[in-house]
Write an enzyme that holds these catalytic residues in place. Structure first.
Site, PDB file in Angstrom:
ATOM      1  N   TYR A   1       3.826   5.563   5.261  1.00 61.45           N
ATOM      2  CA  TYR A   1       3.164   5.716   3.962  1.00 61.45           C
ATOM      3  C   TYR A   1       2.135   6.851   4.026  1.00 61.45           C
ATOM      4  CZ  TYR A   1       5.343   1.173   2.998  1.00 61.45           C
ATOM      5  OH  TYR A   1       6.251   0.144   2.840  1.00 61.45           O
TER       6      TYR A   1
ATOM      7  N   ASP B   1       0.102  -5.108   3.615  1.00 58.11           N
ATOM      8  CA  ASP B   1       1.264  -4.432   4.192  1.00 58.11           C
ATOM      9  C   ASP B   1       1.091  -2.923   4.132  1.00 58.11           C
ATOM     10  OD1 ASP B   1       4.212  -4.498   4.995  1.00 58.11           O
ATOM     11  OD2 ASP B   1       4.271  -3.223   3.219  1.00 58.11           O
TER      12      ASP B   1
ATOM     13  N   THR C   1       0.814  -1.239   0.000  1.00 55.83           N
ATOM     14  CA  THR C   1       0.000   0.000   0.000  1.00 55.83           C
ATOM     15  C   THR C   1       0.840   1.279   0.000  1.00 55.83           C
ATOM     16  OG1 THR C   1      -0.125   0.032   2.408  1.00 55.83           O
ATOM     17  CG2 THR C   1      -1.897  -1.137   1.265  1.00 55.83           C
TER      18      THR C   1
ATOM     19  N   GLN D   1      11.473  -8.195   6.042  1.00 56.19           N
ATOM     20  CA  GLN D   1      10.886  -7.744   4.767  1.00 56.19           C
ATOM     21  C   GLN D   1      11.962  -6.990   4.001  1.00 56.19           C
ATOM     22  OE1 GLN D   1       8.011  -4.259   3.776  1.00 56.19           O
ATOM     23  NE2 GLN D   1       6.660  -5.928   4.331  1.00 56.19           N
TER      24      GLN D   1
END
Ligand SMILES: NC(=O)c1ccc[n+]([C@@H]2O[C@H](COP(=O)([O-])OP(=O)(O)OC[C@H]3O[C@@H](n4cnc5c(N)ncnc54)[C@H](OP(=O)(O)O)[C@@H]3O)[C@@H](O)[C@H]2O)c1
Length: 276
Positions: free
Chosen positions: A53, A48, A19, A162
């Protein structure tokens, strides 16, 4: 749907939705929400996000998109390194939970390594776990030496690392993937489509078309060809998310893997971990 077992024994879908940059443009909002919901319904139910973000805008959009689907979703979010002290990680997580309109995050990651001692961040994660605010914790953008230090600081419960992984970014195959495989720690690949730049590599696109699949499907099937790898791909429209969901129907043969090795040679030596 292919699945991956976390160190806790929990099973999660191998392919999920990213996202980054989602939720930042008002005119795209309703399509982005519909895309995430369609993805969940297609089985891409690992999602995620991160407080970074859009400075919380992605988490806010997800909070709206999840609605009645929260219990079907394995929700991943990340804390900024500068918020990863014992006290700040607790408040950062509370802010994320509020934006996500949920009472728990399934997997909470340290976004990248900063200056806060790792042991302190781990203690913060353990507090959050004990309070039921997060279910598992992990890290992002950690190389094998960071992982060694993490384990030495009491981080044996790490659920994933990640990292950037796709055909153009194979450096982790040299050391990080074997390091994690030896310890049964799954690796979550981010930017598995290299943010679309892979689609400019003509021979790769031709190879996908010769197999009667799309380049995105070939990239995702390739990233997920081994056990213990997860991937999160970002799609902002229904066509792309539907395309991605079908990637796992494709069986990558030894011949296709060899053709990919020709186009994107595996690493021949160690290199610094790449990040976006
Ligand atoms: N931990 C970290 O430091 C880190 C760093 C980067 C990313 N991430 C996570 O990983 C997620 C995925 O990475 P990413 O967003 O950087 O890039 P990505 O998933 O590799 O690529 C996204 C791009 O590919 C396009 N795309 C998606 N599906 C497609 C399809 N089937 N056909 C054609 N184009 C397609 C998207 O277009 P549309 O948007 O138009 O659909 C978008 O332009 C992020 O969203 C984020 O959650 C984590």
């Amino acid at each position: 749907m292919k699945t991956v077992r976390l160190p806790s024994g929990e099973i999660v879908p191998a392919l999920g939705q990213g996202t980054w940059f989602v939720g930042e443009t008002a005119s795209r909002r309703s399509e982005e929400i519909a895309t995430i919901q369609a993805g969940i319904d297609l089985g891409l139910s690992l999602i995620d996000t991160a407080e970074m973000y859009g400075e919380g805008q992605s988490e806010c959009l997800l909070g709206e998109a999840l609605g009645g689907r929260r219990d079907k979703v394995f929700l991943v979010s990340k804390v900024y390194p500068h918020n990863a002290s014992l006290s700040n990680v607790l408040t950062s997580c509370e802010r994320s939970l509020k934006r996500l309109k949920t009472d728990r995050i399934d997997l909470y990651l340290l976004h990248w390594r900063g200056s806060i001692p790792l042991g302190e961040t781990i203690r913060g994660f353990e507090h959050l776990q004990a309070a039921g605010k997060i279910r598992h914790w992990g890290v992002s953008n950690f190389d094998p030496s960071d992982m060694d230090e993490l384990i030495a600081c009491g981080g044996k419960a790490v659920a994933t690392d990640q990292v950037l992984y796709n055909p153009l970014r194979r450096g982790v195959e040299w050391d990080l993937l074997p390091w994690c495989a030896r310890r049964s720690i799954p690796v979550m690949a981010y930017s598995p489509l290299e943010q679309g730049r892979l689609f400019k590599v003509r021979p790769f696109v031709d190879l996908a078309h010769s197999l009667a699949i799309t380049p995105a499907q070939l990239a995702l099937a390739w990233v997920l060809r081994r056990n213990g790898i997860l991937a999160v791909a970002k799609a902002a429209c229904r066509r792309h998310v539907e395309d991605n969901a079908r990637a796992l129907e494709f069986h990558l043969t030894a011949e296709v893997e060899a053709a990919m090795d020709q186009l994107f040679p595996p690493p021949a030596s160690a290199s610094a971990l790449e990040m976006l």
